[in-house]
Design an enzyme around this catalytic site. Structure first.
Site, PDB file in Angstrom:
ATOM      1  N   PRO A  93       0.830  -1.216   0.000  1.00  0.00           N
ATOM      2  CA  PRO A  93       0.000   0.000   0.000  1.00  0.00           C
ATOM      3  C   PRO A  93       0.864   1.266   0.000  1.00  0.00           C
ATOM      4  CG  PRO A  93      -0.043  -1.071   2.158  1.00  0.00           C
ATOM      5  CD  PRO A  93       0.701  -1.992   1.231  1.00  0.00           C
ATOM      6  N   GLU A 120       1.890  -7.770   8.895  1.00  0.00           N
ATOM      7  CA  GLU A 120       2.148  -6.316   9.020  1.00  0.00           C
ATOM      8  C   GLU A 120       3.024  -5.795   7.886  1.00  0.00           C
ATOM      9  OE1 GLU A 120       1.179  -3.618  10.944  1.00  0.00           O
ATOM     10  OE2 GLU A 120      -0.371  -5.105  11.269  1.00  0.00           O
ATOM     11  N   ARG A 158      -3.880  -7.856 -20.642  1.00  0.00           N
ATOM     12  CA  ARG A 158      -4.735  -7.426 -21.765  1.00  0.00           C
ATOM     13  C   ARG A 158      -4.014  -6.466 -22.694  1.00  0.00           C
ATOM     14  NH1 ARG A 158      -9.844  -6.596 -20.840  1.00  0.00           N
ATOM     15  NH2 ARG A 158     -10.012  -4.624 -21.944  1.00  0.00           N
ATOM     16  N   ASP A 173     -10.539   1.615 -24.733  1.00  0.00           N
ATOM     17  CA  ASP A 173     -10.854   1.538 -23.299  1.00  0.00           C
ATOM     18  C   ASP A 173     -10.553   2.853 -22.601  1.00  0.00           C
ATOM     19  OD1 ASP A 173     -11.682  -1.092 -23.192  1.00  0.00           O
ATOM     20  OD2 ASP A 173      -9.691  -1.882 -22.709  1.00  0.00           O
TER      21      ASP A 173
END
Ligand code: SAM
Length: 252
Positions: A93, A120, A158, A173
Site C-alpha cells: 500500500p 504487518e 490485456r 478503453d
C-alpha cells in the site's frame, strides 16, 4: 512475457488465472505465470516465514531471508531460461499507485517477479536488498498482496499484443491512448429501445465520421464531469528502487 509470483497462498490465483482473458493468454503462450510457495524457501522445521516486530507493536513481520532466497532462486531460474533480469515488484500500500501507464510499462517487459506481502508487511531490509519497485493498487489496505497481484497481472496481460481480439480491443478503453487517457463514453447494445429508453440516434446513423466525433465528445464530457484530474497532464509519482541502475534507492 514471464511472471513469477511469490506467495503464501498460491491457490488464490487458480480461479482468476484459470478463466477468461488471462487463461486464454496463458493457453496461447503469450504469457507464462507461475506461483512459488514462500515456505519452500525456509530452512527450519516449522517453515517459518514471519516473526514478531522489533520494538513491539501489533502483528507479525515477514522475515527477510526466505523472501530474498526466493527472489534469488527465481532470478537464477530466469537467467537459465535465457530471460533478461526480471524486475522485482513488491505489492504494497506504500508503493507507486498502479494505473494504466504503469500497466503499459510493465506489459512491455519480458520478465517480472511479484512478491505478495502478508501480516504487518515485510522486513525493510528485504526491500532495500531485493526489490526494484513497490506498487500499490489503491489507498486502502488489503490482507495480502495476492489480490493486488491478480489486478496487476490482469491489467497488463490485456495489453500484451495478441491477447485481445479486435472485438475487445484495448485502444478504446478508458485511460487508453486512443482516448487521450480519458474515460470511455457510454456504450449501448440491442435493442434500440428498452423499457422506454432509446439508444442515441447517432449510433444508428452509420455516419462513421460523426460517430467518431460523438465518441470523442462523450469521452471528454464524461471525463470532465467524473475525473477532471485526467484532463490535466499527468506527473508520474513513484517509489522506485532501481538496483539495476546501481544507484540504490532513488526515493521518488
Ligand atoms: N502494515 C502495512 C502498512 O500499514 O503499510 C500493511 C500490511 S497489509 C495488511 C499486508 C500486505 O498486503 C502488504 O504487505 C502488501 O503486500 C499487501 N497490500 C495491502 N494493501 C495493498 C495495496 N493497497 N496495494 C498493494 N498491496 C497491498
Amino acid at each position: 512475457m514471464r511472471i513469477r509470483i511469490i506467495t503464501l497462498f498460491p491457490e488464490m490465483f487458480d480461479g482468476p488465472f484459470g478463466t477468461s482473458i488471462v487463461s486464454r493468454a496463458v493457453r496461447d503462450g503469450l504469457v507464462e505465470i507461475t506461483t512459488h510457495q514462500l515456505r519452500d524457501y525456509t530452512t527450519d522445521r516449522h517453515r517459518t516465514v514471519d516473526d514478531e516486530p522489533y520494538g513491539g507493536g501489533a502483528g507479525m513481520v515477514m522475515k527477510p531471508a526466505p523472501l530474498a532466497d526466493a527472489v534469488d532462486d527465481l532470478k537464477i531460474n530466469a537467467r537459465d531460461a535465457g530471460e533478461p533480469e526480471p524486475r522485482v515488484i513488491l505489492l504494497s500500500p506504500q508503493g507507486r499507485r498502479f494505473d494504466q501507464a504503469t500497466a503499459m510499462e510493465l506489459a512491455a517487459r519480458d520478465s517480472l517477479i511479484l512478491v505478495c506481502g502478508r501480516y504487518e508487511g515485510v522486513d525493510e531490509r528485504f526491500i532495500d536488498a531485493s526489490v526494484d519497485e513497490e506498487i500499490s493498487i489503491g489507498d486502502y489496505v488489503l490482507s495480502g498482496g495476492e489480490p493486488a497481484a491478480i489486478v496487476l497481472v490482469d491489467a497488463l496481460t490485456r495489453l500484451i499484443p495478441g491477447v485481445l481480439g479486435s472485438e475487445e480491443s484495448a485502444p478504446s478503453d478508458s485511460f487508453a491512448s486512443g482516448l487521450g487517457g480519458r474515460l470511455q463514453g457510454p456504450v449501448y447494445t440491442r435493442p434500440a429501445e428498452w423499457d422506454g429508453r432509446h439508444v442515441p440516434e447517432i449510433l444508428l446513423s452509420g455516419d462513421h465520421a460523426r460517430l467518431e466525433r460523438w465518441r470523442q465528445e462523450q469521452s471528454e464530457a464524461r471525463t470532465r464531469e467524473r475525473r477532471p484530474d485526467l484532463m490535466e497532464p499527468q506527473t508520474p509519482k513513484s517509489r522506485t528502487r532501481d538496483h539495476q541502475a546501481g544507484d540504490g534507492d532513488t526515493g521518488q
